[in-house]
Design an enzyme around this catalytic site. Structure first.
Site, PDB file in Angstrom:
ATOM      1  N   MET A  18      -4.136   4.911   0.911  1.00  0.00           N
ATOM      2  CA  MET A  18      -4.618   5.575   2.128  1.00  0.00           C
ATOM      3  C   MET A  18      -5.751   6.552   1.828  1.00  0.00           C
ATOM      4  O   MET A  18      -6.619   6.772   2.668  1.00  0.00           O
ATOM      5  CB  MET A  18      -3.461   6.329   2.808  1.00  0.00           C
ATOM      6  CG  MET A  18      -2.446   5.428   3.469  1.00  0.00           C
ATOM      7  SD  MET A  18      -3.108   4.490   4.862  1.00  0.00           S
ATOM      8  CE  MET A  18      -3.301   5.778   6.070  1.00  0.00           C
TER       9      MET A  18
ATOM     10  N   MET B 241       0.816  -1.208   0.000  1.00  0.00           N
ATOM     11  CA  MET B 241       0.000   0.000   0.000  1.00  0.00           C
ATOM     12  C   MET B 241       0.852   1.262   0.000  1.00  0.00           C
ATOM     13  O   MET B 241       2.019   1.236   0.385  1.00  0.00           O
ATOM     14  CB  MET B 241      -0.917   0.004   1.218  1.00  0.00           C
ATOM     15  CG  MET B 241      -0.157  -0.059   2.524  1.00  0.00           C
ATOM     16  SD  MET B 241      -1.137   0.442   3.936  1.00  0.00           S
ATOM     17  CE  MET B 241      -1.405   2.161   3.579  1.00  0.00           C
ATOM     18  N   CYS B 242       0.229   2.349  -0.440  1.00  0.00           N
ATOM     19  CA  CYS B 242       0.860   3.672  -0.394  1.00  0.00           C
ATOM     20  C   CYS B 242      -0.253   4.701  -0.244  1.00  0.00           C
ATOM     21  O   CYS B 242      -1.337   4.377   0.236  1.00  0.00           O
ATOM     22  CB  CYS B 242       1.714   3.922  -1.636  1.00  0.00           C
ATOM     23  SG  CYS B 242       0.773   4.003  -3.170  1.00  0.00           S
ATOM     24  N   ARG B 243      -0.014   5.927  -0.687  1.00  0.00           N
ATOM     25  CA  ARG B 243      -1.031   6.981  -0.557  1.00  0.00           C
ATOM     26  C   ARG B 243      -2.193   6.761  -1.520  1.00  0.00           C
ATOM     27  O   ARG B 243      -3.348   6.856  -1.142  1.00  0.00           O
ATOM     28  CB  ARG B 243      -0.387   8.348  -0.808  1.00  0.00           C
ATOM     29  CG  ARG B 243      -1.355   9.500  -0.722  1.00  0.00           C
ATOM     30  CD  ARG B 243      -0.628  10.836  -0.859  1.00  0.00           C
ATOM     31  NE  ARG B 243      -1.583  11.934  -0.837  1.00  0.00           N
ATOM     32  CZ  ARG B 243      -2.050  12.536  -1.936  1.00  0.00           C
ATOM     33  NH1 ARG B 243      -1.658  12.145  -3.130  1.00  0.00           N
ATOM     34  NH2 ARG B 243      -2.905  13.530  -1.834  1.00  0.00           N
TER      35      ARG B 243
ATOM     36  N   GLY C 129      -1.944   4.247  -4.455  1.00  0.00           N
ATOM     37  CA  GLY C 129      -1.891   2.995  -5.207  1.00  0.00           C
ATOM     38  C   GLY C 129      -0.842   2.992  -6.306  1.00  0.00           C
ATOM     39  O   GLY C 129      -0.560   1.954  -6.887  1.00  0.00           O
TER      40      GLY C 129
END
Length: 104
Positions: A90, A61-63, A65
């Site tokens: 996120m 995961m990241c901010r 995708g």
């Protein structure tokens, strides 16, 4: 590339399923808000790939995708198989699961 939605991730978490969550954002982003995953910034994903499990599903995961998708592409070239990109990252989590979560 396989994807998982934030709703599916929350269900996995709530059910206590055995998987690994890898967060490829930077330290300052993780400190602002996180889902309890292991922090391995994208810039170090290949150096620290030994921390990533090969015997269980891994959600990256990241901010939003995008960085997690880049991380998955790199890892798949190294033979990792059971990887899932958190769709929307996120931002989607804050919008759909936890509106109180601080995101930028």
């Amino acid at each position: 590339m396989k994807e998982i939605t934030v709703q599916e991730l929350k269900e996995k978490m709530d059910a206590g399923e055995d998987f690994q969550l890898i967060d490829v954002r930077e330290d300052f982003e993780y400190e602002m808000s996180n889902l309890g995953g292991e922090l391995i910034p994208l810039s170090g994903i290949m150096i620290e790939s030994g921390k990533i499990k090969k015997d269980k599903p891994v959600v990256v995961m990241c901010r939003s995708g995008k960085r997690s998708a880049a991380a998955i592409m790199q890892l798949e070239q190294q033979g990792f198989k059971d990887l899932y990109n958190l769709k929307g990252g996120m931002l989607a989590w804050a919008e759909e699961i936890d509106p109180e979560m601080q995101v930028y």
